[in-house]
Design an enzyme around this catalytic site. Structure first.
Site, PDB file in Angstrom:
ATOM      1  N   LYS A 172    -117.089 -67.131  -5.829  1.00  0.00           N
ATOM      2  CA  LYS A 172    -115.784 -67.817  -5.909  1.00  0.00           C
ATOM      3  C   LYS A 172    -114.869 -66.555  -5.417  1.00  0.00           C
ATOM      4  CE  LYS A 172    -112.030 -68.139  -8.198  1.00  0.00           C
ATOM      5  NZ  LYS A 172    -111.212 -68.164  -7.027  1.00  0.00           N
ATOM      6  N   GLU A 247    -114.290 -56.198 -14.876  1.00  0.00           N
ATOM      7  CA  GLU A 247    -113.643 -54.985 -14.254  1.00  0.00           C
ATOM      8  C   GLU A 247    -112.032 -55.332 -14.268  1.00  0.00           C
ATOM      9  OE1 GLU A 247    -115.042 -52.047 -13.671  1.00  0.00           O
ATOM     10  OE2 GLU A 247    -116.932 -52.501 -14.046  1.00  0.00           O
ATOM     11  N   CYS A 281    -106.835 -51.298  -8.284  1.00  0.00           N
ATOM     12  CA  CYS A 281    -106.852 -51.042  -9.788  1.00  0.00           C
ATOM     13  C   CYS A 281    -106.747 -49.565 -10.036  1.00  0.00           C
ATOM     14  CB  CYS A 281    -108.218 -51.725 -10.188  1.00  0.00           C
ATOM     15  SG  CYS A 281    -109.612 -50.993  -9.189  1.00  0.00           S
ATOM     16  N   GLU A 382     -99.528 -52.424 -16.334  1.00  0.00           N
ATOM     17  CA  GLU A 382    -100.054 -52.461 -14.833  1.00  0.00           C
ATOM     18  C   GLU A 382     -98.845 -53.300 -14.037  1.00  0.00           C
ATOM     19  OE1 GLU A 382    -103.216 -54.851 -13.311  1.00  0.00           O
ATOM     20  OE2 GLU A 382    -103.984 -53.037 -12.531  1.00  0.00           O
TER      21      GLU A 382
HETATM   22  P1  NAD Z   1    -106.824 -62.689 -11.274  1.00  0.00           P
HETATM   23  O1  NAD Z   1    -107.172 -62.449 -12.750  1.00  0.00           O
HETATM   24  O2  NAD Z   1    -105.489 -63.407 -11.146  1.00  0.00           O
HETATM   25  O3  NAD Z   1    -107.788 -63.349 -10.394  1.00  0.00           O
HETATM   26  C1  NAD Z   1    -108.954 -62.790 -10.249  1.00  0.00           C
HETATM   27  C2  NAD Z   1    -109.929 -63.928 -10.122  1.00  0.00           C
HETATM   28  O4  NAD Z   1    -110.273 -64.809 -10.968  1.00  0.00           O
HETATM   29  C3  NAD Z   1    -109.498 -64.782  -8.825  1.00  0.00           C
HETATM   30  O5  NAD Z   1    -110.595 -65.121  -7.997  1.00  0.00           O
HETATM   31  C4  NAD Z   1    -109.046 -66.090  -9.432  1.00  0.00           C
HETATM   32  O6  NAD Z   1    -108.981 -67.372  -8.914  1.00  0.00           O
HETATM   33  C5  NAD Z   1    -110.070 -66.172 -10.528  1.00  0.00           C
HETATM   34  N1  NAD Z   1    -109.497 -66.937 -11.838  1.00  0.00           N
HETATM   35  C6  NAD Z   1    -108.353 -67.146 -12.111  1.00  0.00           C
HETATM   36  N2  NAD Z   1    -108.336 -67.905 -13.462  1.00  0.00           N
HETATM   37  C7  NAD Z   1    -109.693 -68.239 -13.629  1.00  0.00           C
HETATM   38  C8  NAD Z   1    -110.461 -68.678 -14.761  1.00  0.00           C
HETATM   39  N3  NAD Z   1    -109.634 -69.531 -15.711  1.00  0.00           N
HETATM   40  N4  NAD Z   1    -111.445 -69.028 -14.755  1.00  0.00           N
HETATM   41  C9  NAD Z   1    -112.395 -68.329 -14.087  1.00  0.00           C
HETATM   42  N5  NAD Z   1    -111.807 -67.393 -12.821  1.00  0.00           N
HETATM   43  C10 NAD Z   1    -110.489 -67.476 -12.888  1.00  0.00           C
HETATM   44  O7  NAD Z   1    -106.508 -61.063 -10.656  1.00  0.00           O
HETATM   45  P2  NAD Z   1    -105.908 -60.924  -9.232  1.00  0.00           P
HETATM   46  O8  NAD Z   1    -104.533 -61.001  -9.329  1.00  0.00           O
HETATM   47  O9  NAD Z   1    -106.805 -61.622  -7.939  1.00  0.00           O
HETATM   48  O10 NAD Z   1    -106.220 -59.223  -9.054  1.00  0.00           O
HETATM   49  C11 NAD Z   1    -105.660 -58.223  -9.430  1.00  0.00           C
HETATM   50  C12 NAD Z   1    -106.173 -57.657 -10.866  1.00  0.00           C
HETATM   51  O11 NAD Z   1    -107.604 -57.353 -10.545  1.00  0.00           O
HETATM   52  C13 NAD Z   1    -105.450 -56.202 -11.157  1.00  0.00           C
HETATM   53  O12 NAD Z   1    -105.220 -56.454 -12.596  1.00  0.00           O
HETATM   54  C14 NAD Z   1    -106.268 -55.405 -10.872  1.00  0.00           C
HETATM   55  O13 NAD Z   1    -106.194 -53.995 -11.467  1.00  0.00           O
HETATM   56  C15 NAD Z   1    -107.554 -55.962 -11.008  1.00  0.00           C
HETATM   57  N6  NAD Z   1    -108.533 -55.016 -10.213  1.00  0.00           N
HETATM   58  C16 NAD Z   1    -109.745 -54.588 -10.994  1.00  0.00           C
HETATM   59  C17 NAD Z   1    -110.485 -53.895 -10.316  1.00  0.00           C
HETATM   60  C18 NAD Z   1    -111.610 -53.086 -11.164  1.00  0.00           C
HETATM   61  O14 NAD Z   1    -112.702 -52.651 -10.518  1.00  0.00           O
HETATM   62  N7  NAD Z   1    -111.350 -52.593 -12.412  1.00  0.00           N
HETATM   63  C19 NAD Z   1    -110.631 -53.737  -9.022  1.00  0.00           C
HETATM   64  C20 NAD Z   1    -109.724 -54.578  -8.368  1.00  0.00           C
HETATM   65  C21 NAD Z   1    -108.548 -55.300  -8.811  1.00  0.00           C
END
Ligand code: NAD
Length: 491
Positions: A172, A247, A281, A382
């Protein structure tokens, strides 16, 4: 372009017939219609992955690796086209989008090789005429949930090791970057991945994501995203005793000591803080500076930031692209206001650009704060945008303490010419990734990637560390003595 889900080897419409729009954040163009799938679509995908698992796990790992090798070749041939599509749906400048695709290419070739390695080990038995070994076993169905900021790299960092280890996949992607997910799965299908082995379901986290993390048919979850969602994923998947890799976010810092090569430091800082408009990130959002060079560094950064050009990522002259959407612009601006209320000094930026050429996209000016203290919210939370905060410190001890004070532990960096400071930093910086005389970004795919403390739950992606997550150890004992031998008793 209207996208479809990929379930059981077929491209299918969402069961409810609903779609949402995928928008170019640089100019507001609609670039695709994306399925807003329901729980039913996700359940069908999980069922398809379950059915395909029994035969896929028995395909010899070198054969699984060969398919990934073909995938790598196809990604390489289509790199330019994929990077262009990425810029259109996600906004990052073309060169960075090409780098994002390159990570997928590198991971395909690396994991193709693991098909012929995936080493286990043998070890002596404590009993005579007995052989002992440990092998890697597949686990089952992997639920893969990804964010929008690395539309190709992050999915490939998860899907390729999952597959080479013999698992099947339900994927997804983030709703903001569906086209790259679609293209990746299309390539996997063309390269010969059997029906049901990889399934793609577009949709919201609350509908499709929730189904994947809660369904008993899914054995492991690999999630990258925000801390808030990650904690929820851990709770729900943990209840089902699934293996979960998280992550999450970062609040990464660059330390600049008085003896640093300032030209090099300035280049590293700008690249780490404003590359991908700060939406990595590993982006640098804190600059911890020894007092002797603080003012000189501030002036140099101010001058260089003033010359950065904002624009659409496909324009050759652009240094900094748009943010992902309007909510992101509002979030960044709210942190700028918080910083000002907290008493930080705004050096440059701090607003949306006023020129009308930017009115259709989600742009924000690269922003520098000085006189920031390590307790301020702009120095601890962040922001995920182009905002950099300068913190003044006396010496290396204080710099390391400030670096380690935040709840996140992803990446850190130090600029210094002193070898003693280098090795103390390597030992004491409490992050999963440490850079010396380079910024906080630029991970390579054959090293472990991930963070300590609030950045995750202790797993690592990439390199052989990825195999540790996507496979299970099996201990095997072969007794060729022909009689009952009791460990711990007969030895
Ligand atoms: P997000 O948590 O909003 O979404 C991530 C994914 O989770 C999306 O596909 C979203 O649809 C899904 N999701 C949302 N609610 C969910 C639920 N209840 N159950 C299951 N899945 C669900 O994050 P984002 O805004 O897409 O990404 C930005 C964040 O990601 C930042 O905090 C960034 O630091 C982090 N990030 C971390 C890394 C790493 O490797 N540590 C890499 C890239 C991004």
């Amino acid at each position: 372009m209207q996208l479809k889900n990929y379930i059981g080897g077929r491209w299918v419409d969402p069961e409810n017939g609903r779609y949402i729009q995928d928008i170019d954040p640089g100019n507001g163009d609609v670039v695709a219609d994306v399925p807003a799938s329901s729980r039913k679509d996700a359940e069908r995908a999980i069922e398809a992955a379950r059915q395909a698992y029994e035969s896929w796990r028995r395909v010899p790992a070198p054969k699984r690796g060969e398919i990934l090798f073909t995938v790598g070749q196809m990604l390489k041939e289509r790199k330019h086209e994929l990077a262009e599509k990425m810029t259109r749906e996600m906004g990052k400048v073309y060169a960075e989008a090409a780098g994002d695709v390159q990570e997928g290419i590198d991971m395909a070739f690396y994991m193709a090789g693991e098909g012929r390695r995936s080493f286990g080990y043998t070890t002596p038995s404590e009993l005579p005429d007995k052989f002992a070994m440990a092998t890697r076993d597949s686990i089952g169905v992997a639920g893969i949930i990804t964010p929008w900021n690395f539309p190709m790299a992050i999915p490939t960092w998860k899907i390729f090791p999952a597959l080479v280890c013999g698992n099947t996949v339900v994927f997804k992607p983030a709703s903001q970057t569906p086209i790259l997910a679609y293209e990746l799965i299309n390539i996997l299908a063309e390269a010969g991945i059997p029906a049901g082995v990889v399934n793609l379901v577009f949709g919201s986290g609350s509908e499709v994501g929730e189904t994947i993390i809660g369904d008993p048919g899914v054995n492991l979850i690999s999630f990258t995203g925000s801390n808030q969602t990650g904690r929820h994923v851990a709770r729900v998947a943990g209840e089902g005793l699934k293996r979960v890799s998280l992550e999450l976010g970062g609040k990464n810092a660059i330390i600049v000591m008085d003896d640093a090569d300032l030209d090099l430091a300035v280049d590293g800082i700008l690249w780490s803080a404003f590359g991908t408009s700060g939406q990595r990130c590993t982006a640098c959002s804190r600059l911890i500076v020894q007092e002797g060079i603080y003012d000189a560094l501030e002036q140099r950064l101010k001058d260089r930031i003033a010359s950065l050009k904002l624009g659409h990522g496909l324009d050759n002259h652009t240094d900094v692209g748009p943010l992902i959407n309007q909510q992101a612009v509002e979030k960044v601006h709210s942190y700028v206001e918080i910083g000002q209320r907290e008493g930080a000094r705004l050096v440059i930026g701090g607003s949306r650009p006023s020129d009308s050429v930017y009115s259709t996209g989600h742009y924000y000016a690269p922003t520098l704060f000085a006189d920031v203290t390590s307790e301020m919210r702009i120095a601890t939370e962040e922001i995920f945008g182009p905002v950099l905060s300068m913190i003044r410190v006396k010496d290396l001890d204080e710099a390391i303490a400030v670096n380690n004070r935040v709840t996140y532990g992803l990446s850190s960096s130090i600029f210094t010419q002193d070898v003693n400071r280098v090795f103390r930093s390597i030992r004491d910086l409490a992050t999963g990734i440490v850079y010396i005389n380079a910024g906080t970004i630029g991970a390579e795919i054959h090293l472990p990637f991930g963070g300590t403390r609030g950045t995750g739950n202790g797993h690592r992606e990439a390199g052989t560390a990825a195999l540790d997550f996507f496979s299970e150890w099996k201990a095997v004992y072969v007794d060729f003595s022909g009689k009952l031998q009791r460990a711990q008793i007969d030895a």
